[in-house]
Write a protein that holds these residues in place. Sequence first.
Motif, PDB file in Angstrom:
ATOM      1  N   ARG A 167       1.069 -16.488   0.443  1.00 13.21           N
ATOM      2  CA  ARG A 167      -0.169 -16.840   0.436  1.00 13.21           C
ATOM      3  C   ARG A 167      -0.860 -17.179  -0.989  1.00 13.21           C
ATOM      4  NH1 ARG A 167      -1.151 -11.838   4.755  1.00 13.21           N
ATOM      5  NH2 ARG A 167      -0.804 -12.837   6.714  1.00 13.21           N
ATOM      6  N   ASN A 171      -2.836 -20.429  -1.037  1.00  9.70           N
ATOM      7  CA  ASN A 171      -3.887 -20.197  -0.733  1.00  9.70           C
ATOM      8  C   ASN A 171      -4.798 -19.241  -1.848  1.00  9.70           C
ATOM      9  OD1 ASN A 171      -4.034 -21.672   1.995  1.00  9.70           O
ATOM     10  ND2 ASN A 171      -3.076 -19.657   2.676  1.00  9.70           N
ATOM     11  N   LYS A 172      -4.061 -19.050  -2.966  1.00  5.02           N
ATOM     12  CA  LYS A 172      -4.609 -18.214  -4.095  1.00  5.02           C
ATOM     13  C   LYS A 172      -5.240 -17.001  -3.281  1.00  5.02           C
ATOM     14  CE  LYS A 172      -5.803 -22.410  -6.490  1.00  5.02           C
ATOM     15  NZ  LYS A 172      -7.064 -22.952  -7.079  1.00  5.02           N
ATOM     16  N   THR A 173      -4.564 -16.272  -2.320  1.00  2.51           N
ATOM     17  CA  THR A 173      -5.042 -15.181  -1.622  1.00  2.51           C
ATOM     18  C   THR A 173      -4.583 -13.763  -2.521  1.00  2.51           C
ATOM     19  OG1 THR A 173      -4.531 -16.071   0.568  1.00  2.51           O
ATOM     20  CG2 THR A 173      -4.839 -13.681   0.389  1.00  2.51           C
ATOM     21  N   CYS A 174      -5.815 -13.241  -2.925  1.00  2.00           N
ATOM     22  CA  CYS A 174      -5.415 -11.803  -3.536  1.00  2.00           C
ATOM     23  C   CYS A 174      -4.413 -10.949  -2.685  1.00  2.00           C
ATOM     24  CB  CYS A 174      -6.723 -11.109  -3.583  1.00  2.00           C
ATOM     25  SG  CYS A 174      -6.744  -9.603  -4.416  1.00  2.00           S
ATOM     26  N   GLN A 178      -6.908  -9.521  -0.211  1.00  2.00           N
ATOM     27  CA  GLN A 178      -6.939 -10.507   0.771  1.00  2.00           C
ATOM     28  C   GLN A 178      -8.041 -11.660   0.846  1.00  2.00           C
ATOM     29  OE1 GLN A 178      -3.967 -10.425   2.272  1.00  2.00           O
ATOM     30  NE2 GLN A 178      -3.970  -8.482   1.356  1.00  2.00           N
ATOM     31  N   LYS A 179      -8.781 -11.619  -0.455  1.00  4.61           N
ATOM     32  CA  LYS A 179      -9.820 -12.777  -0.692  1.00  4.61           C
ATOM     33  C   LYS A 179      -9.300 -13.815  -1.712  1.00  4.61           C
ATOM     34  CE  LYS A 179     -13.613  -9.810   0.496  1.00  4.61           C
ATOM     35  NZ  LYS A 179     -15.049  -9.255  -0.072  1.00  4.61           N
ATOM     36  N   LYS A 180      -9.901 -14.732  -1.933  1.00  5.53           N
ATOM     37  CA  LYS A 180      -9.464 -15.710  -2.725  1.00  5.53           C
ATOM     38  C   LYS A 180      -9.568 -15.749  -4.303  1.00  5.53           C
ATOM     39  CE  LYS A 180      -9.505 -20.910  -3.151  1.00  5.53           C
ATOM     40  NZ  LYS A 180      -9.827 -22.273  -2.517  1.00  5.53           N
ATOM     41  N   ASP A 182      -9.511 -16.869  -8.384  1.00  4.16           N
ATOM     42  CA  ASP A 182      -9.710 -17.875  -9.230  1.00  4.16           C
ATOM     43  C   ASP A 182      -8.504 -18.091 -10.246  1.00  4.16           C
ATOM     44  OD1 ASP A 182     -12.246 -17.874  -8.245  1.00  4.16           O
ATOM     45  OD2 ASP A 182     -12.996 -16.706  -9.952  1.00  4.16           O
ATOM     46  N   LYS A 183      -8.225 -19.541 -10.377  1.00 11.04           N
ATOM     47  CA  LYS A 183      -7.065 -20.033 -11.181  1.00 11.04           C
ATOM     48  C   LYS A 183      -7.524 -20.087 -12.564  1.00 11.04           C
ATOM     49  CE  LYS A 183      -2.832 -21.973 -11.824  1.00 11.04           C
ATOM     50  NZ  LYS A 183      -2.875 -21.986 -13.416  1.00 11.04           N
ATOM     51  N   TYR A 188      -3.519 -15.912 -11.886  1.00  8.75           N
ATOM     52  CA  TYR A 188      -5.064 -15.845 -11.109  1.00  8.75           C
ATOM     53  C   TYR A 188      -5.754 -14.587 -11.222  1.00  8.75           C
ATOM     54  CZ  TYR A 188      -2.520 -19.519  -8.392  1.00  8.75           C
ATOM     55  OH  TYR A 188      -2.034 -20.802  -7.773  1.00  8.75           O
ATOM     56  N   CYS A 190      -8.845 -12.251  -9.516  1.00  8.13           N
ATOM     57  CA  CYS A 190      -9.699 -11.968  -8.264  1.00  8.13           C
ATOM     58  C   CYS A 190     -10.992 -11.251  -8.738  1.00  8.13           C
ATOM     59  CB  CYS A 190      -8.997 -10.863  -7.473  1.00  8.13           C
ATOM     60  SG  CYS A 190     -10.150 -10.578  -5.901  1.00  8.13           S
TER      61      CYS A 190
END
Length: 325
Positions: A167, A171-174, A178-180, A182-183, A188, A190
Amino acid sequence: MICPACNIKMEPLVTGIYQCPQCKKIMKQEAEKVEIDKQKKFEEDGFHEGEYFHKSVSLNKQYEICEKGIIIQKTENRMFAVLICHSPLLKSEKYIRLSWFKKSFYQHAGMIKIYDKEVLKNIIIVLEKIDKDFDDLWTFHGKFRKTRKKTKEQQEKETKLDIIKYRIIENKTCPKCQKKMDKMKSHYECQHCGEIVILEGYNQPIFNIAPSDLDLTFQGDFPINYYMPVAGITVKWLMGEWKALVVIYSKDNPNKKWLRFYWWTRDLQNILKYGQREMGEGTQMGWKTQKGVSSPNIYDKKLLKPLIDALKKSAKELNWDFDNK
């Protein structure tokens, strides 16, 4: 100690274990008689009052207060104890400290601090595994992670971590909220909960793993300097903190083995700013020994059972109830 075969003086490997320089025979000496504690205020459950340790060993009240503790081993020049302590400023935040002291005035020789019950549970389980899979000379008779057949629980933990990694990559899922995320340059981040995931080689995500999700199997890959690992198990793994119990040996004498409690940390600021290539000199993958840990070693395997018992009693005192079956 004299070798019965060669009739020459044997050389000490570790405390109580000797090797003949001629025939290489290894023998154990009878366990050193532990000094009987003469303190009168000794509770039935084995705990000494904290003041006893502050008066007897180098434990500074400016930094931590010992409430009570259990002595695992005490001789004229050594002491090993399990202490329940708290900060001078935060009495409610208690923790367990494994403490080693040396010389006749019991100077600090090593320590490991345990702040939460899940890590303590892991340590107890790992000590029991080490007691089972090593003999009295610390020879390994167990199996490593890759060769041991996985239990259903281990398979479930592995699957859970694989899903989290998938994930993150897709999807860059935390892994926390579980939220998206940032790269960034090498990680990454959150913006919702503050969680950070580091990207190591080939964009492999490295993230905090809950102590309850660790598989607690033997491995040999640790950032150890000076000594060589026989086998060990990780009991806590965060991106900036790593604790493990590892049986190690001296490069100069492979027969000299003992158990060591390791506690590493690494500066994530440099990793986040510069990436994996700038992680500090004199470290392995950025990991360095936590300040003050010194030499938390166990040479006599017979100390494992009383240590396990003391840790369980300490957990009960702190109301850290868990099922260790």
